[in-house]
Design an enzyme around this catalytic site. Structure first.
Site, PDB file in Angstrom:
ATOM      1  N   GLN A  35     -27.275 -33.849 -20.995  1.00 38.45           N
ATOM      2  CA  GLN A  35     -27.085 -32.688 -21.860  1.00 38.45           C
ATOM      3  C   GLN A  35     -28.366 -31.864 -21.980  1.00 38.45           C
ATOM      4  OE1 GLN A  35     -25.838 -34.333 -25.639  1.00 38.45           O
ATOM      5  NE2 GLN A  35     -27.877 -34.979 -26.206  1.00 38.45           N
ATOM      6  N   HIS A  62     -26.986 -38.399 -21.948  1.00 38.61           N
ATOM      7  CA  HIS A  62     -26.059 -38.651 -23.050  1.00 38.61           C
ATOM      8  C   HIS A  62     -25.439 -40.019 -22.886  1.00 38.61           C
ATOM      9  CE1 HIS A  62     -22.519 -37.167 -25.789  1.00 38.61           C
ATOM     10  NE2 HIS A  62     -22.992 -38.336 -26.135  1.00 38.61           N
ATOM     11  N   GLU A 116     -23.919 -45.963 -27.743  1.00 37.67           N
ATOM     12  CA  GLU A 116     -23.552 -45.866 -26.326  1.00 37.67           C
ATOM     13  C   GLU A 116     -23.229 -47.236 -25.740  1.00 37.67           C
ATOM     14  OE1 GLU A 116     -23.046 -43.025 -24.467  1.00 37.67           O
ATOM     15  OE2 GLU A 116     -23.160 -42.163 -26.472  1.00 37.67           O
ATOM     16  N   LYS A 119     -19.769 -48.603 -27.543  1.00 34.93           N
ATOM     17  CA  LYS A 119     -18.570 -47.864 -27.158  1.00 34.93           C
ATOM     18  C   LYS A 119     -18.319 -47.889 -25.662  1.00 34.93           C
ATOM     19  CE  LYS A 119     -16.181 -43.422 -27.568  1.00 34.93           C
ATOM     20  NZ  LYS A 119     -16.214 -42.050 -28.148  1.00 34.93           N
ATOM     21  N   HIS A 120     -19.367 -47.703 -24.857  1.00 34.90           N
ATOM     22  CA  HIS A 120     -19.192 -47.554 -23.417  1.00 34.90           C
ATOM     23  C   HIS A 120     -19.752 -48.730 -22.602  1.00 34.90           C
ATOM     24  CE1 HIS A 120     -17.922 -43.415 -24.087  1.00 34.90           C
ATOM     25  NE2 HIS A 120     -19.007 -43.214 -24.812  1.00 34.90           N
TER      26      HIS A 120
END
Length: 227
Positions: A35, A62, A116, A119-120
């Site tokens: 970003q 990001h 991050e 969640k990912h």
């Protein structure tokens, strides 16, 4: 017999749970997302610089997001593997530079990175442990210098407007792969360059052709704000 039946049910239930975990961690590719800080900050919401100071005027990471080819994605796959700052202690200084937080209130990055990972990152931990997950993202950023690519094509973060096609073409020619471009809206209502998506294979190592590009909500001419 009753004990044997109970044992069999337990084994089947356990296997079903394990299968669920494996399925939750299965995915087709990563989105590697960077970003532009100027666009993050130039909105009505604004931003807060991290406690370590104003980041460099450069694209920041990001995230590295597992995705499916149908456009959906897994998330929050393993609540039993929380973010552990000690596992990335050797990466911390590089992450503060390349993966800075701009959220308010000001922070040192740990909350952002924890989000991050939880969640990912946990959805790829069958391939990448926590350290490898963040290290992979940092290595991907080193491979693609987006700001240099754009500036070499005469596209500068000077508050000017550039065509979406020119931005897309510059990145495609430099990397060999078409990017996904996401825009947001500045305080004056202008569409501006916000995030750039590139796709990566499931090893988290190699850039690939995107199976699917995200919808970026960009105008044909978009602003590239200063920072």
């Amino acid at each position: 017999m009753k004990t044997l039946s109970q044992l069999l049910l337990f084994v089947l239930a356990t296997q079903s749970l394990l299968n669920g975990v494996v399925l939750a961690q299965d995915f087709d590719f990563f989105y590697f997302v960077q970003q532009w800080p100027g666009s993050y900050c130039d909105t009505k919401k604004s931003c807060c610089y991290p406690t370590t100071g104003k980041p460099d005027a450069d694209f920041g990471i990001h995230g590295l997001w597992p995705n499916y080819k149908d456009g959906s994605y897994p998330s929050n796959c393993d609540p039993d593997t929380p973010f552990d700052p000690s596992k990335i202690s050797d990466l911390k200084s590089t992450m503060q530079s390349s993966w800075p937080t701009l959220a308010c209130p000001s922070g040192n990055g740990m909350t952002f990175w924890s989000h991050e990972w939880v969640k990912h990152g946990t959805c790829s931990e069958s391939i990448l442990n926590q350290h490898d997950y963040f290290d992979s993202a940092l290595n991907l950023k080193k491979q693609v210098d987006l700001l240099n690519i754009l500036q070499s094509a005469g596209i500068n973060p000077d508050g000017g407007f550039y065509s979406l096609r020119a931005i897309t073409n510059a990145i495609t020619q430099a990397t060999g792969y078409a990017p996904g471009i996401e825009c947001n809206i500045d305080e004056s209502g202008n569409s501006q360059l916000y995030q750039i998506y590139l796709c990566v294979d499931t090893s988290g190592t190699n850039f690939i052709k995107c199976p699917l590009l995200p919808s970026g909500k960009c105008s044909s001419s978009i602003e590239f704000p200063s920072f």
